[in-house]
Design a protein around this motif. Structure first.
Motif, PDB file in Angstrom:
ATOM      1  N   CYS A  20       0.931  -1.111   0.094  1.00 13.40           N
ATOM      2  CA  CYS A  20      -0.067  -0.099   0.052  1.00 13.40           C
ATOM      3  C   CYS A  20       0.985   1.407  -0.037  1.00 13.40           C
ATOM      4  CB  CYS A  20      -1.074   0.112   1.315  1.00 13.40           C
ATOM      5  SG  CYS A  20      -0.076   0.209   2.782  1.00 13.40           S
ATOM      6  N   PRO A  21       0.365   2.333  -0.291  1.00 14.56           N
ATOM      7  CA  PRO A  21       1.178   3.697  -0.083  1.00 14.56           C
ATOM      8  C   PRO A  21       1.777   4.002   0.986  1.00 14.56           C
ATOM      9  CG  PRO A  21      -1.121   4.203  -1.178  1.00 14.56           C
ATOM     10  CD  PRO A  21      -1.008   2.518  -0.424  1.00 14.56           C
ATOM     11  N   THR A  22       1.308   3.671   2.224  1.00 15.55           N
ATOM     12  CA  THR A  22       1.986   3.687   3.506  1.00 15.55           C
ATOM     13  C   THR A  22       3.029   2.761   3.589  1.00 15.55           C
ATOM     14  OG1 THR A  22      -0.151   3.998   4.623  1.00 15.55           O
ATOM     15  CG2 THR A  22       1.348   3.671   5.976  1.00 15.55           C
ATOM     16  N   CYS A  23       2.953   1.474   3.282  1.00 10.82           N
ATOM     17  CA  CYS A  23       4.133   0.589   3.218  1.00 10.82           C
ATOM     18  C   CYS A  23       5.172   1.226   2.136  1.00 10.82           C
ATOM     19  CB  CYS A  23       3.860  -0.539   2.459  1.00 10.82           C
ATOM     20  SG  CYS A  23       2.813  -1.749   3.302  1.00 10.82           S
ATOM     21  N   ARG A  24       4.931   1.699   0.905  1.00 11.72           N
ATOM     22  CA  ARG A  24       6.056   2.290   0.116  1.00 11.72           C
ATOM     23  C   ARG A  24       6.676   3.458   0.729  1.00 11.72           C
ATOM     24  NH1 ARG A  24       2.218   0.066  -3.357  1.00 11.72           N
ATOM     25  NH2 ARG A  24       0.864   2.114  -3.314  1.00 11.72           N
ATOM     26  N   ALA A  25       5.692   4.328   1.449  1.00 10.00           N
ATOM     27  CA  ALA A  25       6.439   5.496   2.233  1.00 10.00           C
ATOM     28  C   ALA A  25       7.510   5.333   3.326  1.00 10.00           C
ATOM     29  CB  ALA A  25       5.167   6.533   2.414  1.00 10.00           C
ATOM     30  N   SER A  26       6.729   4.278   4.035  1.00  7.96           N
ATOM     31  CA  SER A  26       7.621   3.929   5.116  1.00  7.96           C
ATOM     32  C   SER A  26       9.084   3.173   4.590  1.00  7.96           C
ATOM     33  CB  SER A  26       7.102   2.852   6.156  1.00  7.96           C
ATOM     34  OG  SER A  26       5.976   3.474   6.561  1.00  7.96           O
ATOM     35  N   ARG A  27       8.991   2.420   3.399  1.00  3.49           N
ATOM     36  CA  ARG A  27      10.258   1.676   3.005  1.00  3.49           C
ATOM     37  C   ARG A  27      11.089   2.765   2.347  1.00  3.49           C
ATOM     38  NH1 ARG A  27       8.959  -2.630  -1.771  1.00  3.49           N
ATOM     39  NH2 ARG A  27       8.229  -0.252  -2.707  1.00  3.49           N
ATOM     40  N   ALA A  28      10.549   3.637   1.677  1.00  5.97           N
ATOM     41  CA  ALA A  28      11.461   4.723   1.119  1.00  5.97           C
ATOM     42  C   ALA A  28      12.154   5.470   2.346  1.00  5.97           C
ATOM     43  CB  ALA A  28      10.805   5.646   0.238  1.00  5.97           C
ATOM     44  N   ARG A  29      11.237   5.927   3.321  1.00  8.65           N
ATOM     45  CA  ARG A  29      12.044   6.598   4.459  1.00  8.65           C
ATOM     46  C   ARG A  29      13.133   5.784   5.111  1.00  8.65           C
ATOM     47  NH1 ARG A  29       9.670   6.469   9.356  1.00  8.65           N
ATOM     48  NH2 ARG A  29       7.618   6.022   8.375  1.00  8.65           N
ATOM     49  N   MET A  30      12.748   4.559   5.247  1.00  9.13           N
ATOM     50  CA  MET A  30      13.870   3.905   6.248  1.00  9.13           C
ATOM     51  C   MET A  30      15.046   3.529   5.128  1.00  9.13           C
ATOM     52  SD  MET A  30      12.030   0.990   8.511  1.00  9.13           S
ATOM     53  CE  MET A  30      13.559   0.523   9.115  1.00  9.13           C
ATOM     54  N   MET A  31      14.841   3.570   3.852  1.00 10.52           N
ATOM     55  CA  MET A  31      16.046   3.119   2.746  1.00 10.52           C
ATOM     56  C   MET A  31      16.847   4.530   3.070  1.00 10.52           C
ATOM     57  SD  MET A  31      16.241   0.503   1.566  1.00 10.52           S
ATOM     58  CE  MET A  31      15.389  -0.830   0.671  1.00 10.52           C
ATOM     59  N   GLU A  32      16.430   5.646   3.031  1.00 12.35           N
ATOM     60  CA  GLU A  32      17.056   6.788   3.096  1.00 12.35           C
ATOM     61  C   GLU A  32      17.662   6.966   4.384  1.00 12.35           C
ATOM     62  OE1 GLU A  32      14.385  10.075   2.734  1.00 12.35           O
ATOM     63  OE2 GLU A  32      13.852   9.773   0.725  1.00 12.35           O
ATOM     64  N   GLN A  33      17.236   6.652   5.563  1.00 15.77           N
ATOM     65  CA  GLN A  33      17.919   6.681   6.739  1.00 15.77           C
ATOM     66  C   GLN A  33      19.179   5.285   7.128  1.00 15.77           C
ATOM     67  OE1 GLN A  33      14.887   6.320   9.761  1.00 15.77           O
ATOM     68  NE2 GLN A  33      13.984   8.658   8.872  1.00 15.77           N
ATOM     69  N   GLN A  34      19.123   4.707   6.281  1.00 16.89           N
ATOM     70  CA  GLN A  34      20.114   3.624   6.516  1.00 16.89           C
ATOM     71  C   GLN A  34      21.515   4.074   6.734  1.00 16.89           C
ATOM     72  OE1 GLN A  34      19.867   0.465   3.483  1.00 16.89           O
ATOM     73  NE2 GLN A  34      18.285  -0.466   4.967  1.00 16.89           N
ATOM     74  N   GLY A  35      22.127   3.352   7.974  1.00 16.71           N
ATOM     75  CA  GLY A  35      23.501   3.920   8.126  1.00 16.71           C
ATOM     76  C   GLY A  35      24.316   2.886   7.737  1.00 16.71           C
ATOM     77  N   LEU A  36      25.852   2.865   8.393  1.00 20.51           N
ATOM     78  CA  LEU A  36      26.676   1.953   7.766  1.00 20.51           C
ATOM     79  C   LEU A  36      26.395   0.467   8.485  1.00 20.51           C
ATOM     80  CD1 LEU A  36      29.568   1.386   7.024  1.00 20.51           C
ATOM     81  CD2 LEU A  36      30.237   2.333   9.264  1.00 20.51           C
ATOM     82  N   PHE A  37      25.989   0.208   9.495  1.00 23.43           N
ATOM     83  CA  PHE A  37      25.421  -1.074  10.114  1.00 23.43           C
ATOM     84  C   PHE A  37      23.865  -1.473   9.843  1.00 23.43           C
ATOM     85  CE2 PHE A  37      28.851   0.651  12.791  1.00 23.43           C
ATOM     86  CZ  PHE A  37      30.080  -0.371  12.045  1.00 23.43           C
ATOM     87  N   ALA A  38      23.068  -0.568   9.278  1.00 21.76           N
ATOM     88  CA  ALA A  38      21.937  -0.935   9.067  1.00 21.76           C
ATOM     89  C   ALA A  38      21.587  -2.213   8.109  1.00 21.76           C
ATOM     90  CB  ALA A  38      21.037   0.177   8.401  1.00 21.76           C
ATOM     91  N   SER A  39      22.312  -2.554   7.440  1.00 22.59           N
ATOM     92  CA  SER A  39      22.203  -3.794   6.535  1.00 22.59           C
ATOM     93  C   SER A  39      22.634  -5.166   7.385  1.00 22.59           C
ATOM     94  CB  SER A  39      22.746  -3.716   5.120  1.00 22.59           C
ATOM     95  OG  SER A  39      24.133  -3.509   5.256  1.00 22.59           O
ATOM     96  N   LEU A  40      23.392  -4.793   8.419  1.00 16.40           N
ATOM     97  CA  LEU A  40      23.840  -6.075   8.993  1.00 16.40           C
ATOM     98  C   LEU A  40      22.775  -6.661   9.985  1.00 16.40           C
ATOM     99  CD1 LEU A  40      27.457  -4.731  10.198  1.00 16.40           C
ATOM    100  CD2 LEU A  40      26.827  -6.157   8.094  1.00 16.40           C
ATOM    101  N   SER A  41      22.602  -8.048   9.943  1.00 16.92           N
ATOM    102  CA  SER A  41      21.955  -8.588  11.006  1.00 16.92           C
ATOM    103  C   SER A  41      22.361  -8.518  12.556  1.00 16.92           C
ATOM    104  CB  SER A  41      21.568 -10.130  10.711  1.00 16.92           C
ATOM    105  OG  SER A  41      22.731 -10.831  11.003  1.00 16.92           O
ATOM    106  N   PRO A  42      21.466  -8.469  13.437  1.00  8.78           N
ATOM    107  CA  PRO A  42      21.891  -8.532  14.834  1.00  8.78           C
ATOM    108  C   PRO A  42      22.985  -9.596  15.090  1.00  8.78           C
ATOM    109  CG  PRO A  42      19.483  -8.221  14.753  1.00  8.78           C
ATOM    110  CD  PRO A  42      19.993  -8.604  13.250  1.00  8.78           C
ATOM    111  N   ALA A  43      23.031 -10.817  14.553  1.00  7.46           N
ATOM    112  CA  ALA A  43      23.857 -11.914  14.636  1.00  7.46           C
ATOM    113  C   ALA A  43      25.125 -11.634  14.296  1.00  7.46           C
ATOM    114  CB  ALA A  43      23.342 -13.316  14.033  1.00  7.46           C
ATOM    115  N   THR A  44      25.122 -11.025  13.071  1.00  3.66           N
ATOM    116  CA  THR A  44      26.638 -10.421  12.542  1.00  3.66           C
ATOM    117  C   THR A  44      27.194  -9.321  13.152  1.00  3.66           C
ATOM    118  OG1 THR A  44      25.760 -10.724  10.319  1.00  3.66           O
ATOM    119  CG2 THR A  44      27.540  -9.422  10.376  1.00  3.66           C
TER     120      THR A  44
END
Length: 64
Positions: A20-44
């Motif tokens: 839905c549009p809400t999902c797409r907006a949240s996904r876009a916002r989170m992609m913009e805010q990703q930092g250096l360690f955002a793509s790493l899993s907690p186990a990593t």
């Protein structure tokens, strides 16, 4: 927090799918805010922290 764990309150679907549009907006916002360690899993992150602690302990014994 990673996108694969978020559930949309609007459509009850995973935000990563962008149903839905809400999902797409949240996904876009989170992609913009990703930092250096955002793509790493907690186990990593835990494994990296353990390796760092081990290096510090080894270095401390080597120079003591």
């Amino acid at each position: 927090m990673t996108l694969d764990r978020l559930v949309c309150a609007n459509c009850s679907g995973p935000v990563s799918e962008g149903r839905c549009p809400t999902c797409r907006a949240s996904r876009a916002r989170m992609m913009e805010q990703q930092g250096l360690f955002a793509s790493l899993s907690p186990a990593t992150l835990i494994a990296l922290l353990a390796a760092l602690i081990a290096c510090v302990v080894i270095a401390r014994h080597a120079f003591a």
